[in-house]
Design a protein around this motif. Structure first.
Motif, short mmCIF file in Angstrom:
data_model
loop_
_atom_site.label_atom_id
_atom_site.label_comp_id
_atom_site.label_asym_id
_atom_site.label_seq_id
_atom_site.Cartn_x
_atom_site.Cartn_y
_atom_site.Cartn_z
N LEU A 68 -5.46 47.89 -11.36
CA LEU A 68 -4.55 47.02 -12.10
C LEU A 68 -5.34 45.80 -12.58
CD1 LEU A 68 -2.78 48.42 -9.62
CD2 LEU A 68 -0.97 47.11 -10.71
N PRO A 69 -5.74 45.78 -13.85
CA PRO A 69 -6.65 44.73 -14.33
C PRO A 69 -6.03 43.34 -14.36
CG PRO A 69 -5.89 46.10 -16.15
CD PRO A 69 -5.44 46.77 -14.90
N ASP A 70 -4.70 43.25 -14.33
CA ASP A 70 -4.06 41.94 -14.46
C ASP A 70 -3.65 41.31 -13.13
OD1 ASP A 70 -4.30 41.96 -17.23
OD2 ASP A 70 -2.44 43.10 -17.48
N ARG A 71 -4.06 41.88 -12.02
CA ARG A 71 -3.85 41.18 -10.76
C ARG A 71 -4.65 39.87 -10.77
NH1 ARG A 71 -1.28 43.62 -6.54
NH2 ARG A 71 -1.27 45.90 -6.41
N SER A 72 -4.06 38.83 -10.18
CA SER A 72 -4.70 37.52 -10.18
C SER A 72 -4.63 36.91 -8.79
CB SER A 72 -4.01 36.59 -11.19
OG SER A 72 -4.02 37.15 -12.48
N GLN A 73 -5.23 35.75 -8.65
CA GLN A 73 -5.19 35.03 -7.37
C GLN A 73 -5.28 33.54 -7.63
OE1 GLN A 73 -9.02 34.59 -5.11
NE2 GLN A 73 -9.50 36.56 -6.10
N ILE A 74 -4.82 32.77 -6.65
CA ILE A 74 -5.06 31.33 -6.62
C ILE A 74 -5.66 30.99 -5.27
CG2 ILE A 74 -3.25 30.64 -8.24
CD1 ILE A 74 -1.54 29.92 -5.74
N ARG A 75 -6.29 29.83 -5.21
CA ARG A 75 -6.72 29.28 -3.92
C ARG A 75 -5.58 28.41 -3.44
NH1 ARG A 75 -12.54 29.78 -3.50
NH2 ARG A 75 -12.40 28.64 -1.55
N ASN A 76 -4.76 28.93 -2.56
CA ASN A 76 -3.51 28.24 -2.25
C ASN A 76 -3.68 26.82 -1.72
OD1 ASN A 76 -4.29 30.55 -0.62
ND2 ASN A 76 -2.79 29.86 0.89
N PRO A 77 -4.68 26.49 -0.90
CA PRO A 77 -4.84 25.08 -0.54
C PRO A 77 -5.09 24.18 -1.75
CG PRO A 77 -6.05 26.47 0.99
CD PRO A 77 -5.63 27.35 -0.15
N TRP A 78 -5.85 24.70 -2.73
CA TRP A 78 -6.09 23.93 -3.95
C TRP A 78 -4.79 23.77 -4.74
CZ3 TRP A 78 -11.09 26.55 -6.33
CH2 TRP A 78 -12.13 26.47 -5.38
N HIS A 79 -4.01 24.84 -4.81
CA HIS A 79 -2.75 24.80 -5.55
C HIS A 79 -1.79 23.79 -4.92
CE1 HIS A 79 0.40 26.25 -8.17
NE2 HIS A 79 1.17 26.60 -7.15
N LEU A 80 -1.72 23.79 -3.61
CA LEU A 80 -0.86 22.83 -2.91
C LEU A 80 -1.32 21.40 -3.17
CD1 LEU A 80 -0.59 24.77 0.46
CD2 LEU A 80 1.26 24.47 -1.20
N ASP A 81 -2.63 21.18 -3.16
CA ASP A 81 -3.15 19.84 -3.45
C ASP A 81 -2.79 19.41 -4.87
OD1 ASP A 81 -4.26 19.57 -0.93
OD2 ASP A 81 -6.29 20.12 -1.56
N ALA A 82 -2.89 20.34 -5.82
CA ALA A 82 -2.57 20.01 -7.21
C ALA A 82 -1.09 19.66 -7.35
CB ALA A 82 -2.94 21.18 -8.12
N LEU A 83 -0.22 20.43 -6.71
CA LEU A 83 1.21 20.14 -6.77
C LEU A 83 1.52 18.77 -6.16
CD1 LEU A 83 2.72 23.62 -5.79
CD2 LEU A 83 3.04 22.45 -7.98
N LYS A 84 0.93 18.48 -5.01
CA LYS A 84 1.18 17.18 -4.37
C LYS A 84 0.73 16.03 -5.27
CE LYS A 84 -0.84 18.50 -0.51
NZ LYS A 84 -1.46 18.46 0.85
N ALA A 85 -0.46 16.17 -5.84
CA ALA A 85 -0.97 15.10 -6.71
C ALA A 85 -0.09 14.94 -7.95
CB ALA A 85 -2.41 15.41 -7.13
N ALA A 86 0.37 16.04 -8.52
CA ALA A 86 1.17 15.98 -9.74
C ALA A 86 2.52 15.34 -9.49
CB ALA A 86 1.35 17.39 -10.31
N ILE A 87 3.19 15.72 -8.40
CA ILE A 87 4.53 15.16 -8.18
C ILE A 87 4.46 13.70 -7.74
CG2 ILE A 87 5.53 17.42 -7.70
CD1 ILE A 87 5.54 16.77 -4.75
N GLU A 88 3.42 13.34 -7.02
CA GLU A 88 3.28 11.94 -6.63
C GLU A 88 3.06 11.08 -7.88
OE1 GLU A 88 1.29 9.41 -3.03
OE2 GLU A 88 0.13 11.09 -3.83
N ALA A 89 2.23 11.58 -8.80
CA ALA A 89 1.97 10.83 -10.03
C ALA A 89 3.23 10.72 -10.89
CB ALA A 89 0.85 11.50 -10.83
N ARG A 90 4.13 11.67 -10.76
CA ARG A 90 5.36 11.67 -11.55
C ARG A 90 6.50 10.93 -10.85
NH1 ARG A 90 6.13 15.03 -15.94
NH2 ARG A 90 4.37 16.36 -16.55
N GLY A 91 6.25 10.34 -9.70
CA GLY A 91 7.25 9.49 -9.07
C GLY A 91 8.08 10.14 -7.99
#
Length: 381
Positions: free
Chosen positions: A148-171
């Motif tokens: 299945l060529p379209d399987r993907s992945q994320i580095r979940n600790p990095w993803h969590l860090d990005a979400l935390k930074a984004a929502i904190e910056a947005r208030g």
């Protein structure tokens, strides 16, 4: 609408709670996000970050619609998060293989392939001897391999860090290490959330607390089992790239990282809230990993851990408004699929909070539904 009616309290700061906060913050709603410990330190952090492919055609089932919606959102969310925070969440389209050793496993994969075909998911059944073209490290004696060529992945600790930074910056108001001890209600509404630090008036409450959701909802007289499903993972490290593709065999997976590490997971155990790894669990994972990819026998075991996935009455998540409370919503019970379903879950919950037309039928996910018949998921991780 008054400001109080706009106030949203999200209880549970894993990937679901963080994602809901992000979806709402992008609409200008600055929620309060609570967690009993640091954000994202339970099942969200412990997972491997596998992401299934999206469907070219709308799937027939609401669950598959939710999965496909998330698959389409992940590239967009990953780009937005990187632009907003500078954090790369590790989203990569690496492709993957589903494999079988036995005739029964081959038949199960053939059934899955039929569902992939009907949903317009790209796949290829590889001929014996052709495995090396897609993944040279695979055991050549495997009976069947689907690519299945379209399987993907994320580095979940990095993803969590990005979400935390984004929502904190947005208030978004982040309140870690603040456990909820109760709720105040009146006339079919939750009027305040009580924590160890005091009370928080609210317009909406969204419970996204994973395996701990059942206890929180029970405070409100709501029965919604979220039994913890323990999953052990082993992290291997090598000097070079031993494996290029994600490998899935039944409920077991191998996920290669760009730095040469390989995640091996995951067990499914009924062990309560015990997150200790066991010799037997680790041994079973390593034996299967080496059988699938013989070269992994020469890698180093860097670390082991376990997480607690939130179950439900039938393996499908609970999503939507809780009967009996006009402003209480729930998004939990995702079992092995919290990371992969989080963007679509967040968007669906945001639609409810904002009173927008639903983009997906959530009736299958109602907290008071009849249990759905047991089925094998097309994507099991």
């Amino acid at each position: 609408m008054s400001r109080l009616q706009h106030d949203v309290v999200i209880v549970g700061g894993g990937v679901i709670g963080l994602s809901v906060a992000y979806a709402l913050a992008r609409e200008g709603i600055h929620a309060t996000l609570l967690d009993r410990r640091e954000f994202g330190r339970e099942a969200s952090w412990a997972g491997a970050g596998l992401l299934p492919p999206g469907s070219e055609r709308p799937p027939a089932q609401p669950y598959e619609l939710l999965r496909s919606w998330s698959a389409r959102l992940y590239p967009k969310w990953s780009e937005m998060l990187r632009d907003e925070t500078g954090i790369d969440n590790g989203f990569r389209r690496t492709g993957g293989v589903d494999v079988a050793w036995t005739e029964d496993e081959e038949n199960a994969l053939r059934t899955s392939a039929g569902r992939w075909r009907s949903d317009g998911i790209v796949y290829e059944r590889l001929a014996p001897g052709d495995y090396v073209r897609v993944e040279p490290a695979l055991n050549p004696t495997l009976r069947v391999v689907y690519y299945l060529p379209d399987r993907s992945q994320i580095r979940n600790p990095w993803h969590l860090d990005a979400l935390k930074a984004a929502i904190e910056a947005r208030g978004v108001r982040l309140r870690p290490n603040e456990a909820v001890v109760g709720f105040e209600t009146a006339e079919g509404r939750v009027t305040a959330v009580r924590t160890e630090q005091g009370r928080i008036p609210c317009g909406h409450v969204i419970v996204t607390a994973g395996a701990w959701s059942a206890n929180l909802l029970a405070m409100l007289g709501v029965q919604a089992p979220t039994p913890p499903v323990k999953g052990q993972i082993v992290l291997l490290r090598s000097q070079g790239m031993v494996l290029r593709r994600i490998v899935e065999h039944g409920r077991m997976y191998l996920v290669p990282r760009e730095d040469g590490r390989v995640l091996v997971g995951a067990t499914e155990e009924d062990a309560g809230f015990d997150t200790r790894t066991t010799t037997q669990g680790v041994r079973d994972l390593l034996d299967e990993a080496i059988r699938l990819i013989p070269a992994l026998a020469h890698t180093e075991v860097e670390r082991t851990w376990a997480g607690l996935r939130p179950g439900s009455i039938d393996g499908r998540p609970y999503l939507g408004t809780v009967p009996g409370y006009s402003n209480l919503l729930v998004a939990t019970g995702h079992k092995r699929s919290g990371l992969q379903l989080s963007p679509a879950t967040a968007e669906a919950i945001a639609d409810l909070v904002l009173d927008r037309p639903a983009r997906i039928d959530l009736s299958l996910f109602r907290i008071d539904r009849e249990p759905a018949p047991a089925t094998d998921d097309v994507f099991r991780s």
